[in-house]
Scaffold this motif. Structure first.
Motif, short mmCIF file in Angstrom:
data_model
loop_
_atom_site.label_atom_id
_atom_site.label_comp_id
_atom_site.label_asym_id
_atom_site.label_seq_id
_atom_site.Cartn_x
_atom_site.Cartn_y
_atom_site.Cartn_z
N ALA A 71 0.76 -1.19 0.03
CA ALA A 71 -0.08 0.14 0.00
C ALA A 71 1.02 1.13 0.13
CB ALA A 71 -0.80 0.00 1.19
N SER A 72 1.91 1.04 0.84
CA SER A 72 2.70 2.20 0.77
C SER A 72 3.60 2.71 -0.43
CB SER A 72 3.87 1.87 1.90
OG SER A 72 4.31 3.00 2.57
N ASN A 91 2.39 1.71 -3.54
CA ASN A 91 1.37 2.30 -4.18
C ASN A 91 1.20 3.85 -4.17
OD1 ASN A 91 0.35 0.13 -6.07
ND2 ASN A 91 -0.82 -0.37 -4.48
N LEU A 92 1.00 4.23 -2.72
CA LEU A 92 0.95 5.66 -2.51
C LEU A 92 2.12 6.40 -2.99
CD1 LEU A 92 -0.78 5.52 0.84
CD2 LEU A 92 -1.59 6.61 -1.11
N HIS A 124 2.37 6.99 -6.82
CA HIS A 124 1.18 8.11 -7.06
C HIS A 124 1.66 9.31 -6.76
CE1 HIS A 124 -2.87 9.93 -7.23
NE2 HIS A 124 -2.86 9.28 -8.03
N ASN A 125 2.04 9.52 -5.45
CA ASN A 125 2.38 10.98 -5.04
C ASN A 125 3.75 11.44 -5.82
OD1 ASN A 125 0.70 10.92 -3.18
ND2 ASN A 125 1.66 10.33 -1.41
N ASP A 183 0.96 2.90 10.55
CA ASP A 183 2.26 2.53 9.60
C ASP A 183 2.46 4.04 9.23
OD1 ASP A 183 3.41 0.30 7.55
OD2 ASP A 183 3.49 2.29 7.02
N SER A 241 4.78 5.10 7.38
CA SER A 241 5.14 5.27 5.73
C SER A 241 3.83 5.71 5.09
CB SER A 241 5.96 4.24 5.35
OG SER A 241 5.95 4.23 3.94
N ILE A 242 3.01 4.85 5.45
CA ILE A 242 1.56 5.01 4.69
C ILE A 242 0.92 6.41 5.12
CG2 ILE A 242 -0.78 4.21 4.82
CD1 ILE A 242 0.27 1.30 4.76
N GLU A 246 2.56 9.34 3.49
CA GLU A 246 2.40 9.21 2.05
C GLU A 246 0.68 9.63 1.76
OE1 GLU A 246 4.12 9.16 -0.44
OE2 GLU A 246 5.96 8.64 0.34
N LEU A 247 -0.11 9.22 2.69
CA LEU A 247 -1.51 9.35 2.51
C LEU A 247 -1.47 10.88 2.67
CD1 LEU A 247 -3.98 7.65 2.03
CD2 LEU A 247 -4.19 7.13 4.63
N ASP A 268 0.44 13.39 1.94
CA ASP A 268 0.68 14.03 0.89
C ASP A 268 -0.32 13.88 -0.31
OD1 ASP A 268 3.09 14.57 1.94
OD2 ASP A 268 4.35 13.02 1.00
N LEU A 269 -0.97 12.61 -0.36
CA LEU A 269 -1.84 12.34 -1.37
C LEU A 269 -2.99 13.39 -1.00
CD1 LEU A 269 -2.90 10.14 -3.49
CD2 LEU A 269 -4.24 9.52 -1.71
N ASN A 314 -1.92 17.16 -1.78
CA ASN A 314 -2.14 17.48 -3.16
C ASN A 314 -3.56 17.46 -3.86
OD1 ASN A 314 0.83 17.58 -3.21
ND2 ASN A 314 0.89 15.16 -3.55
N LYS A 355 -6.34 -2.63 1.60
CA LYS A 355 -5.04 -2.22 1.18
C LYS A 355 -4.57 -3.53 0.51
CE LYS A 355 -3.69 0.16 5.48
NZ LYS A 355 -3.29 -0.06 6.75
N PRO A 356 -3.72 -3.19 -0.51
CA PRO A 356 -3.12 -2.09 -0.93
C PRO A 356 -4.34 -1.73 -2.17
CG PRO A 356 -2.10 -3.92 -2.31
CD PRO A 356 -3.03 -4.57 -1.30
N TYR A 357 -4.67 -0.17 -1.99
CA TYR A 357 -5.58 0.27 -3.01
C TYR A 357 -5.00 1.15 -3.97
CZ TYR A 357 -4.57 3.57 1.00
OH TYR A 357 -3.92 4.35 1.99
N PRO A 416 -4.65 4.73 -5.31
CA PRO A 416 -4.84 5.76 -4.65
C PRO A 416 -5.98 6.88 -5.31
CG PRO A 416 -2.54 5.67 -4.82
CD PRO A 416 -3.10 4.54 -5.48
N THR A 417 -6.07 6.75 -6.46
CA THR A 417 -7.07 7.32 -7.30
C THR A 417 -8.52 7.12 -6.80
OG1 THR A 417 -5.52 7.40 -9.28
CG2 THR A 417 -7.86 8.23 -9.47
#
Lengths: 342, 220
Positions: A136-137, A139-140, A143-144, B10, B12-13, B16-17, B19-20, B23, B101-103, B105-106
């Motif tokens: 999952a990490s 994937n993100l 994307h980022n 987590d 790291s997730i 990143e989440l 940031d997603l 953005n 997960k994993p998904y 992001p879009t």
């Protein structure tokens, strides 16, 4: 239990008894016992012997006949100790007690193994949830940070995810316990999830994906069905035929007893001789040798899951023409009735 | 700006989440202290919560129940537990959506957007300058003229419109189309975009959809 065999088994006993009777007779004659008394004594001895034989034979027959009969009827033979009563003769008692001991120790051993399988299954499930986090990490991250992103990386990630899922469902399909949940599920939703999972690879390979299932609903575990459909679609993608416009077409038929989901592709098809083996464990066949990543597990697991869910999965194909997988879902009258009465 | 709370252990997730979400024009906030997650939720008063099930202390399902006793804030469960039972349980506790997960992001962003749209419950009419768009009827019109948009054209236009002024990648458009069960290919996407351009041109909006080479499209 047969009398002849019983007598044969006790031959030595009988001979000994006869010898004893002969000796007693000789002694009685040498003591000049009166003839009538000799006849009387012989009568008592012989009748006594016969009664003893019949009594011993009957109580054994009673026990062993029941024992053998029950054993024959039992599906799980080790449950025999629960069925029989303790016999009233010595060697029978020893047998009975020993069987009981043996059964107990076997049950303990089985319990030990089933616990260790259970532990292993739990560990695998936990590990799979754990490994999904870095997936999952990544994937993100991709994307980022579009500058890192590459179609090839995304494809390989999907491969890891698919392989991990396969392990998860293998464990689930081999496990005796019921860890699925049947509920009314829209076919469209399941197919949509599968389509989305395979979107990039379908587009990359110019495979047209056509879906015409209307708004049909089936009774299933949606997650399990998603895995099954994904296995079939993944195969269709893997075995495309060059020189034609590729397509995968998913349709559904419904009558009052069942719904049939059909997944059709115009790929390389399956050789006739391989067709009835495609659901065998680790079977890869001729097609498998053409593709590197064939493990022969996907359809096997799909079939096992279908069995558990009560669906029927079949595959029809003609080499160099098409492959069509069908999944048949029975309609549950009880479910329908309950829905209507609500 | 909509505030979205990330409850995820987590790191790291979660980063990143964040940031997603940032953005995508939201304000992502990460909860760090799971000991007092409930109090923190109340303090932050978010517009939506992304909640993981496997979190330390109070697990996600229990936290979900606790939140539901006091608030109707939209909650999306984001988890690696992918059984039907987990999903049914979470939905029965009052989760608004459930993603494993994993998904993609879009897709997560689309689902978030869907929930906000559903909440705002607008009368579904969108506008672009003097044009109004009625997705239910599949119509685009100004005061004088009226055109019919096909389902795919409508999906594409709405997506561009909701990201107006920003570059939209072909992949994002494809994801949105496939998410709406329109499994079209690259050629069909090109055809749909050029037809959409023609229709906009007829309204006097030539070059409304600009192509950014190697990046995607932008609706001016």
């Amino acid at each position: 239990m047969k009398l002849s065999k019983y007598l044969k088994n006790n031959f030595l006993n009988l001979v000994l008894s006869m010898v004893v009777i002969v000796i007693i007779n000789l002694m009685l004659i040498s003591f000049k016992t009166n003839n009538q008394a000799i006849i009387g004594i012989n009568f008592i001895l012989i009748v006594g012997l016969i009664i003893h034989i019949i009594y011993d034979f009957e109580r054994r027959k009673k026990f062993y006949n029941k024992f053998l009969n029950d054993l024959d009827l039992l599906d799980q033979k080790y449950l025999i100790t629960e069925m029989i009563e303790k016999p009233n003769f010595y060697d029978g008692e020893i047998l009975y007690d020993s069987l009981y001991e043996i059964d107990k120790s076997m049950a303990e051993k089985i319990k030990e193994y089933s616990l260790s399988i259970q532990d292993f299954k739990e560990y695998i499930e936990m590990w799979i949830h754990e490994v999904k986090l870095p997936l999952a990490s990544i994937n993100l991250m991709l994307h980022n940070h579009k500058e890192l992103s590459d179609k090839k990386i995304v494809e390989q990630l999907k491969r890891i995810d698919d392989d991990v899922e396969q392990v998860l469902y293998y464990v689930r399909s081999e496990n005796a316990e019921k860890d699925y949940l049947i509920k009314e599920t829209e076919l469209n939703k399941v197919i949509s999830n599968v389509a989305m999972k395979n979107k990039d690879i379908l587009l990359e390979n110019n495979i047209n994906f056509e879906v015409e299932v209307g708004n049909k609903k089936v009774l299933t575990d949606s997650k399990w069905l998603e895995f099954i459909v994904n296995q079939i679609v993944s195969n269709s993608i893997k075995y495309i035929r060059s020189g034609v416009e590729h397509y995968i077409k998913i349709t559904a038929e419904e009558n009052n007893k069942s719904v049939i989901l059909k997944i059709y592709d115009n790929g390389i098809g399956i050789e006739k001789s391989d067709l009835n083996k495609v659901f065998n464990k680790t079977f890869t066949g001729n097609n498998g040798r053409k593709v590197e990543t064939s493990t022969g597990m996907g359809l096997y697991i799909a079939k096992q899951l279908c069995k558990k869910l009560g669906h029927k999965i079949t595959i029809d194909s003609k080499e160099s023409e098409f492959t069509e997988a069908s999944i048949l879902f029975n309609k549950n009258d009880f479910f329908e009735v309950r829905k209507k009465s609500k | 700006m909509k505030k979205i709370l990330i409850i995820e252990d987590d790191t790291s997730i979660s980063s990143e989440l964040k940031d997603l979400l940032d953005n995508a024009g939201y304000e992502g906030i990460i909860i760090k202290d799971f000991e007092s997650s409930f109090e923190e939720i109340k303090k932050e008063n978010p517009d939506l919560i992304l909640l993981d099930i496997n979190i330390p202390k109070l697990n996600g399902e229990m936290l979900l129940q606790k939140i539901r006793k006091e608030s109707n804030v939209p909650i999306i469960m984001v988890t690696s537990k992918n059984t039907e039972a987990d999903e049914v349980l979470s939905m029965s506790y009052g989760a608004d959506d459930y993603i494993t997960k994993p998904y993609n992001p879009t897709i997560l962003l689309l689902r978030i957007n869907n929930i906000f749209k559903r909440m705002e419950n607008k009368n579904d009419v969108l506008t672009y300058n003097d044009l109004t768009l009625d997705p239910k009827k599949g119509i685009i019109k100004n005061g004088k003229e009226e055109f019919i948009l096909t389902k795919n054209e409508m999906i594409i236009f709405i997506f561009l419109l909701s990201n107006r002024g920003n570059i939209v990648t072909r992949d994002d458009l494809m994801t949105d189309l496939w998410n709406n069960d329109s499994y079209i290919n690259d050629n069909a996407l090109n055809v749909n975009i050029s037809r959409l351009r023609t229709k906009l041109k007829d309204f006097g909006y030539e070059d409304a959809i600009e192509t950014r080479k190697g990046q995607g499209y932008i609706l001016k």
